[in-house]
Design a protein around this motif. Structure first.
Motif, PDB file in Angstrom:
ATOM      1  N   ARG A 105       0.817  -1.212   0.000  1.00 33.37           N
ATOM      2  CA  ARG A 105       0.000   0.000   0.000  1.00 33.37           C
ATOM      3  C   ARG A 105       0.850   1.261   0.000  1.00 33.37           C
ATOM      4  O   ARG A 105       0.503   2.257  -0.657  1.00 33.37           O
ATOM      5  CB  ARG A 105      -0.925  -0.005   1.211  1.00 33.37           C
ATOM      6  CG  ARG A 105      -1.813   1.241   1.311  1.00 33.37           C
ATOM      7  CD  ARG A 105      -2.778   1.123   2.477  1.00 33.37           C
ATOM      8  NE  ARG A 105      -3.657  -0.026   2.349  1.00 33.37           N
ATOM      9  CZ  ARG A 105      -4.631  -0.315   3.205  1.00 33.37           C
ATOM     10  NH1 ARG A 105      -4.852   0.458   4.250  1.00 33.37           N
ATOM     11  NH2 ARG A 105      -5.387  -1.391   3.020  1.00 33.37           N
ATOM     12  N   TYR A 106       1.969   1.245   0.730  1.00 29.79           N
ATOM     13  CA  TYR A 106       2.760   2.457   0.910  1.00 29.79           C
ATOM     14  C   TYR A 106       4.073   2.459   0.130  1.00 29.79           C
ATOM     15  O   TYR A 106       4.934   3.294   0.357  1.00 29.79           O
ATOM     16  CB  TYR A 106       3.023   2.670   2.404  1.00 29.79           C
ATOM     17  CG  TYR A 106       1.754   2.788   3.210  1.00 29.79           C
ATOM     18  CD1 TYR A 106       0.852   3.831   2.991  1.00 29.79           C
ATOM     19  CD2 TYR A 106       1.435   1.830   4.177  1.00 29.79           C
ATOM     20  CE1 TYR A 106      -0.322   3.925   3.717  1.00 29.79           C
ATOM     21  CE2 TYR A 106       0.262   1.918   4.912  1.00 29.79           C
ATOM     22  CZ  TYR A 106      -0.616   2.965   4.676  1.00 29.79           C
ATOM     23  OH  TYR A 106      -1.788   3.060   5.399  1.00 29.79           O
ATOM     24  N   GLY A 107       4.204   1.524  -0.806  1.00 28.13           N
ATOM     25  CA  GLY A 107       5.380   1.515  -1.671  1.00 28.13           C
ATOM     26  C   GLY A 107       6.681   1.269  -0.938  1.00 28.13           C
ATOM     27  O   GLY A 107       7.720   1.832  -1.291  1.00 28.13           O
ATOM     28  N   VAL A 108       6.646   0.413   0.068  1.00 26.14           N
ATOM     29  CA  VAL A 108       7.821   0.133   0.883  1.00 26.14           C
ATOM     30  C   VAL A 108       8.819  -0.726   0.118  1.00 26.14           C
ATOM     31  O   VAL A 108       8.435  -1.650  -0.610  1.00 26.14           O
ATOM     32  CB  VAL A 108       7.407  -0.579   2.191  1.00 26.14           C
ATOM     33  CG1 VAL A 108       8.628  -1.044   2.983  1.00 26.14           C
ATOM     34  CG2 VAL A 108       6.537   0.347   3.035  1.00 26.14           C
ATOM     35  N   LYS A 109      10.091  -0.432   0.300  1.00 24.77           N
ATOM     36  CA  LYS A 109      11.160  -1.287  -0.210  1.00 24.77           C
ATOM     37  C   LYS A 109      11.668  -2.165   0.927  1.00 24.77           C
ATOM     38  O   LYS A 109      11.605  -1.781   2.096  1.00 24.77           O
ATOM     39  CB  LYS A 109      12.309  -0.436  -0.768  1.00 24.77           C
ATOM     40  CG  LYS A 109      11.918   0.399  -1.980  1.00 24.77           C
ATOM     41  CD  LYS A 109      13.116   1.174  -2.502  1.00 24.77           C
ATOM     42  CE  LYS A 109      12.739   1.976  -3.740  1.00 24.77           C
ATOM     43  NZ  LYS A 109      13.898   2.715  -4.285  1.00 24.77           N
ATOM     44  N   LEU A 110      12.183  -3.321   0.580  1.00 24.31           N
ATOM     45  CA  LEU A 110      12.712  -4.246   1.568  1.00 24.31           C
ATOM     46  C   LEU A 110      14.193  -4.503   1.318  1.00 24.31           C
ATOM     47  O   LEU A 110      14.659  -4.442   0.179  1.00 24.31           O
ATOM     48  CB  LEU A 110      11.959  -5.582   1.525  1.00 24.31           C
ATOM     49  CG  LEU A 110      10.489  -5.565   1.937  1.00 24.31           C
ATOM     50  CD1 LEU A 110       9.872  -6.954   1.741  1.00 24.31           C
ATOM     51  CD2 LEU A 110      10.335  -5.122   3.380  1.00 24.31           C
ATOM     52  N   ALA A 111      14.903  -4.796   2.396  1.00 21.93           N
ATOM     53  CA  ALA A 111      16.300  -5.223   2.311  1.00 21.93           C
ATOM     54  C   ALA A 111      16.491  -6.339   3.326  1.00 21.93           C
ATOM     55  O   ALA A 111      15.862  -6.347   4.395  1.00 21.93           O
ATOM     56  CB  ALA A 111      17.244  -4.069   2.610  1.00 21.93           C
ATOM     57  N   THR A 112      17.344  -7.301   2.981  1.00 23.41           N
ATOM     58  CA  THR A 112      17.540  -8.425   3.884  1.00 23.41           C
ATOM     59  C   THR A 112      18.966  -8.953   3.785  1.00 23.41           C
ATOM     60  O   THR A 112      19.674  -8.683   2.806  1.00 23.41           O
ATOM     61  CB  THR A 112      16.542  -9.562   3.583  1.00 23.41           C
ATOM     62  OG1 THR A 112      16.542 -10.505   4.654  1.00 23.41           O
ATOM     63  CG2 THR A 112      16.881 -10.267   2.268  1.00 23.41           C
ATOM     64  N   SER A 113      19.365  -9.705   4.804  1.00 20.25           N
ATOM     65  CA  SER A 113      20.660 -10.378   4.807  1.00 20.25           C
ATOM     66  C   SER A 113      20.486 -11.844   4.454  1.00 20.25           C
ATOM     67  O   SER A 113      19.478 -12.464   4.815  1.00 20.25           O
ATOM     68  CB  SER A 113      21.316 -10.273   6.197  1.00 20.25           C
ATOM     69  OG  SER A 113      21.626  -8.946   6.512  1.00 20.25           O
ATOM     70  N   LEU A 149      13.106  -5.300  -3.612  1.00 18.19           N
ATOM     71  CA  LEU A 149      13.903  -6.000  -2.609  1.00 18.19           C
ATOM     72  C   LEU A 149      15.367  -6.005  -3.022  1.00 18.19           C
ATOM     73  O   LEU A 149      15.695  -6.250  -4.189  1.00 18.19           O
ATOM     74  CB  LEU A 149      13.402  -7.446  -2.475  1.00 18.19           C
ATOM     75  CG  LEU A 149      14.251  -8.399  -1.634  1.00 18.19           C
ATOM     76  CD1 LEU A 149      14.154  -8.038  -0.159  1.00 18.19           C
ATOM     77  CD2 LEU A 149      13.808  -9.848  -1.851  1.00 18.19           C
ATOM     78  N   ARG A 150      16.232  -5.738  -2.070  1.00 22.96           N
ATOM     79  CA  ARG A 150      17.666  -5.895  -2.289  1.00 22.96           C
ATOM     80  C   ARG A 150      18.209  -6.829  -1.219  1.00 22.96           C
ATOM     81  O   ARG A 150      17.681  -6.898  -0.105  1.00 22.96           O
ATOM     82  CB  ARG A 150      18.393  -4.556  -2.276  1.00 22.96           C
ATOM     83  CG  ARG A 150      18.299  -3.785  -0.985  1.00 22.96           C
ATOM     84  CD  ARG A 150      18.904  -2.375  -1.127  1.00 22.96           C
ATOM     85  NE  ARG A 150      18.828  -1.644   0.130  1.00 22.96           N
ATOM     86  CZ  ARG A 150      19.767  -1.663   1.063  1.00 22.96           C
ATOM     87  NH1 ARG A 150      20.871  -2.379   0.871  1.00 22.96           N
ATOM     88  NH2 ARG A 150      19.638  -0.981   2.174  1.00 22.96           N
ATOM     89  N   GLY A 151      19.234  -7.579  -1.556  1.00 22.99           N
ATOM     90  CA  GLY A 151      19.818  -8.531  -0.627  1.00 22.99           C
ATOM     91  C   GLY A 151      21.275  -8.228  -0.394  1.00 22.99           C
ATOM     92  O   GLY A 151      21.938  -7.599  -1.224  1.00 22.99           O
ATOM     93  N   GLY A 152      21.769  -8.673   0.755  1.00 29.64           N
ATOM     94  CA  GLY A 152      23.170  -8.468   1.075  1.00 29.64           C
ATOM     95  C   GLY A 152      23.769  -9.707   1.698  1.00 29.64           C
ATOM     96  O   GLY A 152      23.112 -10.402   2.476  1.00 29.64           O
ATOM     97  N   VAL A 153      24.990  -9.996   1.334  1.00 26.51           N
ATOM     98  CA  VAL A 153      25.703 -11.156   1.869  1.00 26.51           C
ATOM     99  C   VAL A 153      26.909 -10.654   2.652  1.00 26.51           C
ATOM    100  O   VAL A 153      27.823 -10.058   2.088  1.00 26.51           O
ATOM    101  CB  VAL A 153      26.155 -12.102   0.741  1.00 26.51           C
ATOM    102  CG1 VAL A 153      26.872 -13.313   1.330  1.00 26.51           C
ATOM    103  CG2 VAL A 153      24.964 -12.530  -0.108  1.00 26.51           C
ATOM    104  N   VAL A 154      26.891 -10.871   3.958  1.00 25.21           N
ATOM    105  CA  VAL A 154      28.008 -10.477   4.808  1.00 25.21           C
ATOM    106  C   VAL A 154      28.899 -11.690   5.049  1.00 25.21           C
ATOM    107  O   VAL A 154      28.415 -12.748   5.462  1.00 25.21           O
ATOM    108  CB  VAL A 154      27.517  -9.918   6.154  1.00 25.21           C
ATOM    109  CG1 VAL A 154      28.698  -9.541   7.047  1.00 25.21           C
ATOM    110  CG2 VAL A 154      26.616  -8.710   5.936  1.00 25.21           C
ATOM    111  N   ALA A 155      30.178 -11.533   4.782  1.00 27.18           N
ATOM    112  CA  ALA A 155      31.131 -12.618   5.015  1.00 27.18           C
ATOM    113  C   ALA A 155      31.425 -12.703   6.511  1.00 27.18           C
ATOM    114  O   ALA A 155      32.057 -11.817   7.075  1.00 27.18           O
ATOM    115  CB  ALA A 155      32.411 -12.382   4.230  1.00 27.18           C
TER     116      ALA A 155
END
Length: 302
Positions: A105-113, A149-155
């Motif tokens: 509804r509010y155009g939210v973006k997501l990010a995750t690990s 959605l964007r993703g991130g990989v932490v070593a």
């Protein structure tokens, strides 16, 4: 230019220190023993209004695990109504139907690990059995709903399947995948005192972070550099105050004028130059960056 004259475009809003995971590298030291802090919903709404009045364009709700904060839906709606773009950084293990509705509804973006294509290895990082399965399932859900959605990989571990984690996210259809090393803050510091030298030097530039007890920091990693508290003073006074000036002067004394080096954690969307960044970022600092986050991630050991 004084702190009072510097524009504020972005803020991290750390609405809770509670998290269902217990990652060994957590910069915020979040865990199932964390709390929602002293900030009430009204306090957060007032702070969001102050951010909008100061010209901010974007906010990112973080934690802890922000989806476990019971009033996240209301804060998202309030931020949207104030004209702010919203991103939620979540481990994506537990998202209620009401939040899925708010995201759309509010155009939210997501990010995750995301730590590995292997459930065993991913869960070994989060210390939560079944976290890989739930995170992966909700990544698929977000993409099916058309939620950015964007993703991130932490070593984190020496034998971590970093390259395969990146490949798995790309295969799922995640359009932006970043990466980073572990930073010596929170539990990752293993008891060592945090230092300004471990920051990128870009802290406080057009940004600030606000914690669950109202403390204001130059960024989420610089939480040992408190410039004030929104429960005690308006945000505009804090950002333009002498304590913030001293914090920024201390960072400049170590890193020089401007960010001399910047290898941003994937959970910091304002820290360029490698991206992905929030829409309001129209420039990169440092201005010359020869390697993208994606390239750096793919070059990391599998």
């Amino acid at each position: 230019m004084s702190a009072a004259q510097k524009p504020l475009k972005f803020a991290w809003l750390e609405v809770t220190g509670f998290c269902n995971e217990h990652c060994d590298h957590c910069y915020a030291d979040s865990s199932p023993q964390g709390t929602h802090g002293a900030m009430t919903v009204k306090d957060w709404m007032r702070t969001i209004d102050q951010l909008a009045d100061m010209g901010a364009r974007d906010v990112q709700f973080i934690g802890g695990e922000p989806t476990l904060y019971p009033y996240l839906h209301e804060l998202i709606a309030h931020a949207h109504g104030a004209g702010l773009a919203v991103e939620v950084f979540s481990n994506m293990t537990y998202i209620r139907d009401r939040l899925w509705d708010a995201f759309q509804r509010y155009g939210v973006k997501l990010a995750t690990s995301y730590y590995s294509d292997s459930a065993h290895d991913h869960d070994a990082v989060t210390n939560l059995r079944g976290s890989h399965r739930r995170t992966r399932r909700n990544i698929e859900q977000a993409l099916s709903l058309g939620i950015p959605l964007r993703g991130g990989v932490v070593a984190v571990k020496p034998d971590q399947r970093v390259k395969r984690a990146v490949d798995d996210l790309v295969m799922l259809g995640v359009p932006e995948v970043g990466g980073d090393r572990t930073r010596a803050f929170g539990r990752a510091s293993k008891g060592a005192a945090p230092t300004i030298a471990d920051l990128c030097g870009h802290c406080g530039h057009e940004k600030c972070a606000i914690g669950p007890n109202g403390d204001v920091w130059p960024c989420v990693l610089g939480r040992f550099l408190t410039a004030g508290n929104v429960l005690e003073s308006p945000l505009s006074e804090i950002c333009g105050g002498t304590r913030m000036d001293k914090v920024l002067a201390g960072i400049t004394a170590v890193h020089g004028e401007g960010a001399q080096s910047c290898t941003p954690p994937q959970f910091l969307p304002m820290c360029g130059p490698c991206g992905p960044c929030v829409p309001s970022v129209g420039h990169c600092d440092p201005k010359e960056a020869g390697t993208s986050v994606e390239a750096a991630t793919i070059a990391a050991p599998a």
